[in-house]
Design an enzyme around this catalytic site. Structure first.
Site, PDB file in Angstrom:
ATOM      1  N   ASP A 167      10.563 -54.903  68.801  1.00 35.12           N
ATOM      2  CA  ASP A 167      10.317 -53.639  68.036  1.00 35.12           C
ATOM      3  C   ASP A 167      10.443 -52.282  68.835  1.00 35.12           C
ATOM      4  O   ASP A 167       9.198 -52.136  69.435  1.00 35.12           O
ATOM      5  CB  ASP A 167       9.078 -53.837  66.999  1.00 35.12           C
ATOM      6  CG  ASP A 167       9.052 -52.757  66.095  1.00 35.12           C
ATOM      7  OD1 ASP A 167       9.906 -51.949  65.791  1.00 35.12           O
ATOM      8  OD2 ASP A 167       7.827 -52.393  65.496  1.00 35.12           O
ATOM      9  N   ASP A 389      17.118 -47.140  66.930  1.00 37.47           N
ATOM     10  CA  ASP A 389      16.160 -48.189  66.011  1.00 37.47           C
ATOM     11  C   ASP A 389      16.706 -49.612  66.366  1.00 37.47           C
ATOM     12  O   ASP A 389      17.894 -49.797  65.914  1.00 37.47           O
ATOM     13  CB  ASP A 389      15.943 -47.894  64.791  1.00 37.47           C
ATOM     14  CG  ASP A 389      14.693 -48.771  64.212  1.00 37.47           C
ATOM     15  OD1 ASP A 389      13.742 -49.242  65.168  1.00 37.47           O
ATOM     16  OD2 ASP A 389      14.669 -49.061  62.940  1.00 37.47           O
TER      17      ASP A 389
END
Length: 521
Positions: A167, A389
């Site tokens: 992440d 991302d």
């Protein structure tokens, strides 16, 4: 013969000296010699020789030969596994078999993650209500379901092996730990057991990293002090998904693709004894790769530079091929001479990687109906901007940019459009019964050049922005509009990043990329 023996001895000493010089002082000799075993594999990678165009030449960059042993030693390569791959524990927890099911699940996760990012920004910058646009579905709202890639690592002495979610939107590495008050539901194995490790050490409240967790503005509030012991608490998603436990130090072991392992002592991590809502089902924890000093790349900056990279295979092949994660200097990457960089835009309250997008072209024509300030960050509210991302599969553009791009594509692509009521997640789909995806135009994102000279360009081939949805001919755009409410942030997702080596360089505060065949890197 004596002369030959002396020569061999000198060469052996020189070899050890070179290896030691290539290494930072905090690595042990055994680790260095173990890492040295990878030298024989250094030249084995094959690359697709296709590079994105740029206004500056890649030859302008300083170059270090990738055959240099120090460059090789400074780069760790390990498999990055898509959640749908058979080797991923998430493939068992969230069973999706057909390609259309996989894509539908990916868009639901991406929409939920988009709303999570906007909600997180809104909590600090936006005064107003927020309503998620995602269909109510338990698997689409929990944070553990909003990430796309997993990685194997081992922790402890002797090592205990686990799979963690990758992440770039959070910072802390944490694992499910015994004793468990509320643990992750897992498809195999058991949580990390500190009692079986000789290197486990809880962190005191006077520890510098504990003080960072308590007081540092980027991560303030994640840490607390209870009974002279440092604790952590990390909220995810809407705040109902949480992990809490002890802050500790352990020995981290990661296995390189070439087979050798690197063990690194005294790595800070969260030993999670309580995970709410079973929100991270199928995995053992989260590896945060965000921008704060507690993230793993930042912690290891005395061994590897504070730089990580990944190269993602296309979504269509991610159930059969694995991708690659890199930790270390780009000078050890085969593609380093072809990397183009844009500076990271500072967002002090966010772990995300923001960049300066200046415009978008379709088929080589700059879209004039996207004003220059479309992607600017509001200096007062900090709303807006563009971020890279790893957790979102799809790309999201704010309303102005999305409208401009979709209108231009509809003008250039004369194929029949399919009614969006077939699946409301996809506002723009085409029937390719009499055409090929390769006939579609390219889309180019223009970024500020990190060198300060002009712009650099990130080129999206058709495969990076349109995907088969329903067999045999229905293809849909994987660029979607941003959140209708909340700060208008734009997100470049991992479908757009596929077949690019992406470099997140905290040392020089920049993000780089180079086109590649990631299945061969």
């Amino acid at each position: 013969m004596a002369c030959n023996l002396r020569v061999r001895s000198v060469l052996l000493v020189l070899e050890v000296v070179i290896i030691l010089q290539a290494c930072h002082s905090c690595m042990g000799l055994r680790q260095v010699l173990s890492a040295g075993q990878s030298f024989s594999h250094a030249g084995s990678s094959r690359l697709h020789n296709s590079w994105p165009e740029s206004t500056r030449s890649p030859d302008d960059q300083s170059e270090v030969s990738t055959e240099d042993s120090s460059a090789v030693l400074k780069v760790l390569r390990t498999p990055l596994i898509h959640r749908d791959h058979p080797d991923s524990p998430l493939s068992k927890a969230y069973n999706t078999s057909s390609y259309s099911e996989r894509l539908a699940a990916a868009v639901k996760r991406s929409l939920a993650r988009r709303d999570y990012v906007s909600r997180r920004l809104m909590s600090s910058t936006f005064d107003g209500g927020f309503e998620s646009q995602v269909i109510p579905d338990e698997t689409s709202v929990h944070y553990g379901a909003l990430t796309e890639y997993t990685m194997a690592l081992s922790i402890g002495t002797p090592p205990q092996r686990f799979f963690v979610l990758i992440d770039t939107g959070s910072d802390l590495l944490w694992l499910n730990c015994k004793p468990c008050n509320q643990c992750i539901s897992r498809s195999f194995g058991s949580p990390f057991d500190p009692s079986l490790s000789s290197s486990y050490r809880n962190t005191s409240c006077t520890d510098n990293f504990c003080k960072v967790l308590i007081d540092h503005p980027n991560v303030a509030g994640l840490g607390s002090c209870q009974d002279s012991q440092c604790k952590y608490f990390v909220p995810y998603g809407v705040g109902s998904d949480t992990s809490r436990g002890n802050v500790a130090y352990e020995t981290l072991t990661v296995t390189n693709i070439d087979g050798w392992s690197t063990s690194i002592p005294n790595v800070l991590f969260g030993c999670g004894h309580n995970q709410s809502n079973n929100s991270f089902s199928g995995a053992d924890g989260i590896l945060g790769l965000g921008r704060s000093i507690i993230s793993l790349p930042s912690q290891l900056r005395n061994i590897y530079p504070d730089i990580f990279s990944y190269c993602l295979v296309p979504f269509s092949s991610s159930t059969t091929n694995t991708s690659t994660f890199f930790l270390g200097s780009p000078q050890g990457f085969k593609l380093h001479r072809h990397l183009f960089y844009t500076p990271i835009v500072n967002q002090t309250f966010s772990p995300h990687y923001y960049v300066g997008l200046t415009g978008i072209s379709v088929n080589g024509i700059l879209l004039k109906n996207i004003p220059p300030d479309t992607f600017h960050i509001n200096k007062t509210t900090h709303a807006g901007g563009v971020l890279w991302d790893s957790g979102s599969a799809f790309t999201f553009l704010n309303a102005v940019a999305y409208t401009a791009v979709s209108q231009e594509l509809q003008k250039l692509i004369t194929l029949p459009q399919v009614n969006q009521t077939i699946h409301y997640f996809f506002p723009l789909c085409f029937d390719l019964a009499n055409a090929s995806i390769h006939e579609f135009p390219t889309i180019t994102f223009h970024f500020i050049d990190a060198s300060g000279n002009g712009t650099v360009h990130f080129v999206l081939a058709p495969e990076n922005y349109i995907s088969l949805y329903l067999e045999p001919f229905l293809y849909c755009l994987t660029i979607l509009p941003g959140a209708e409410r909340g700060p208008p942030v734009s997100i470049i997702g991992n479908l757009a990043q596929a077949n690019h080596q992406m470099v997140f360089d905290q040392v020089n505060h920049q993000i780089g990329w180079a086109s590649a065949d990631c299945s061969k890197l």
